[in-house]
Scaffold this motif. Structure first.
Motif, PDB file in Angstrom:
ATOM      1  N   ASN A  44     -12.326  -9.226  -8.368  1.00 12.42           N
ATOM      2  CA  ASN A  44     -11.035  -9.786  -7.983  1.00 12.42           C
ATOM      3  C   ASN A  44     -11.133 -10.570  -6.676  1.00 12.42           C
ATOM      4  OD1 ASN A  44     -10.806  -7.843  -5.767  1.00 12.42           O
ATOM      5  ND2 ASN A  44     -10.320  -6.327  -7.355  1.00 12.42           N
TER       6      ASN A  44
ATOM      7  N   SER B  82       1.793  -7.796  -4.176  1.00 12.92           N
ATOM      8  CA  SER B  82       2.549  -8.973  -4.616  1.00 12.92           C
ATOM      9  C   SER B  82       2.012 -10.264  -4.009  1.00 12.92           C
ATOM     10  CB  SER B  82       4.028  -8.809  -4.225  1.00 12.92           C
ATOM     11  OG  SER B  82       4.160  -8.649  -2.822  1.00 12.92           O
ATOM     12  N   GLU B  83       0.949 -10.182  -3.201  1.00 14.04           N
ATOM     13  CA  GLU B  83       0.421 -11.373  -2.546  1.00 14.04           C
ATOM     14  C   GLU B  83      -0.264 -12.298  -3.543  1.00 14.04           C
ATOM     15  OE1 GLU B  83      -0.617  -8.296  -1.643  1.00 14.04           O
ATOM     16  OE2 GLU B  83      -0.056  -7.934   0.453  1.00 14.04           O
ATOM     17  N   SER B  84      -0.152 -13.583  -3.307  1.00 16.06           N
ATOM     18  CA  SER B  84      -0.835 -14.561  -4.142  1.00 16.06           C
ATOM     19  C   SER B  84      -2.310 -14.589  -3.786  1.00 16.06           C
ATOM     20  CB  SER B  84      -0.236 -15.952  -3.928  1.00 16.06           C
ATOM     21  OG  SER B  84      -0.515 -16.408  -2.605  1.00 16.06           O
ATOM     22  N   GLU B  85      -3.124 -15.136  -4.669  1.00 17.70           N
ATOM     23  CA  GLU B  85      -4.551 -15.261  -4.384  1.00 17.70           C
ATOM     24  C   GLU B  85      -4.771 -16.145  -3.157  1.00 17.70           C
ATOM     25  OE1 GLU B  85      -7.010 -16.364  -7.635  1.00 17.70           O
ATOM     26  OE2 GLU B  85      -6.678 -14.494  -8.721  1.00 17.70           O
ATOM     27  N   LYS B  86      -3.923 -17.148  -2.990  1.00 16.24           N
ATOM     28  CA  LYS B  86      -4.033 -18.043  -1.841  1.00 16.24           C
ATOM     29  C   LYS B  86      -3.823 -17.273  -0.531  1.00 16.24           C
ATOM     30  CE  LYS B  86      -2.084 -22.258   0.193  1.00 16.24           C
ATOM     31  NZ  LYS B  86      -1.056 -23.330   0.033  1.00 16.24           N
ATOM     32  N   THR B  87      -2.832 -16.389  -0.502  1.00 18.66           N
ATOM     33  CA  THR B  87      -2.562 -15.599   0.693  1.00 18.66           C
ATOM     34  C   THR B  87      -3.689 -14.623   0.975  1.00 18.66           C
ATOM     35  OG1 THR B  87      -0.168 -15.777   0.411  1.00 18.66           O
ATOM     36  CG2 THR B  87      -0.970 -13.944   1.746  1.00 18.66           C
TER      37      THR B  87
ATOM     38  N   GLY C  29      -4.272  -7.658  -0.267  1.00 21.78           N
ATOM     39  CA  GLY C  29      -4.899  -7.509  -1.569  1.00 21.78           C
ATOM     40  C   GLY C  29      -5.503  -6.162  -1.879  1.00 21.78           C
TER      41      GLY C  29
END
Length: 291
Positions: A132, A70-75, A64
């Motif tokens: 964020n 490109s990472e999701s918030e979950k990752t 992040g």
């Protein structure tokens, strides 16, 4: 000394690996002999019995921080908070006797009107708005560690870092982008550059982690070159070093604006007390590596 690096393909981990000498090192990463495969597997898939045999475990995995990631918030939440939290719990239950090193960020300070460097205590206690998921996940980890330190059976050093830089960092970050543009003689579209930041050479972090001084440390510690400067000033210094025409720097023309976290800085009084002789690479010297 036996060292394990979780997230051994990261920018910081690469620097640590470069400076390791006379030590046995094993790296755990998505593509390595010893896999740390997330999201399909996390730290629960690591062999804790194997980890217990190490003197030093360094958790370098994360997500992040890079622009246009490109990472999701979950990752991001998992790698920055859930995974290191699980690792801490695993090591505690297994009665680990070595040292664990994890990392926080001064982005945890968030948006504040206070234009002063934050101490470790002030950063932990701050409740400023965080823009964020990266900032929020890092803050959660630091808070968790601050609450668990007194219960820990092993040394746990949690370093709060600032903007780390150096050759080999992600090519989309500011300094590699500027170096490419300056060499090509291209005009550079920039934000206003008014944000104030601190910059720490990645090799300084690696050298401190591997120093004998850090071996006995336990707790949360701000680690940074203490000099604070505006992003604009840094860019102008870099341009001068590369003989790049100042008039080609087009400030306040980029699509995005500097609207978040205008002033971020860490107070390094505690660090100076611990290592009064530690010499940081100056920003001007560090930037010459990109030329």
């Amino acid at each position: 000394m036996k060292i394990a690096i979780i997230g051994s393909n990261s920018f910081l981990a690469q620097s640590i690996r470069k400076h390791v000498s006379n030590h046995k090192l094993i790296g755990f990463a998505r593509k390595s002999e010893w896999p740390f495969d997330y999201p399909s597997h996390g730290v629960e898939s690591l062999n804790i019995n194997l980890l217990l045999d190490f003197d030093l475990i360094i958790y370098c995995a994360g997500a992040g921080i890079q622009p246009n990631h490109s990472e999701s918030e979950k990752t991001i939440e998992a790698l920055n908070f859930e995974q290191p939290k699980q690792l801490i719990n695993h090591l505690q239950r297994a009665n680990f006797k070595g040292q664990l090193i994890t990392f926080g960020s001064y982005f945890e300070i968030g948006n504040t009107d206070q234009k002063k460097p934050f101490t470790e205590t002030e950063l932990i206690a701050s409740y400023n708005s965080l823009p964020n998921i990266y900032c929020k996940s890092k803050k959660k980890l630091t808070k968790h560690i601050s609450e668990q330190l007194s219960k820990s059976s092993f040394n746990h050093l949690h370093l709060i870092l600032t903007n780390i830089y150096g050759v080999g960092e992600n090519e989309s970050r500011l300094f590699p982008y500027l170096a490419r543009s300056f060499k090509a003689g291209q005009e550079v579209s920039l934000t206003s550059g008014e944000q104030v930041r601190q910059f720490t050479h990645v090799d300084d972090v690696a050298k401190f982690i591997l120093s004998s001084k850090s071996r006995s440390l336990n707790g949360i510690l701000n680690f940074t070159n203490p000099e604070s400067t505006s992003v604009r000033s840094v860019i102008e210094t870099f341009a001068k070093l590369m003989d790049y025409p100042k008039e080609k720097l087009k400030f306040d023309t980029a699509n995005r604006k500097d609207t978040s976290m205008e002033f971020l800085a860490l107070n390094t009084s505690k660090l100076k007390h611990i290592t009064p002789d530690f010499e940081f690479v100056t920003l001007e010297v560090g930037l010459t590596e990109y030329i």
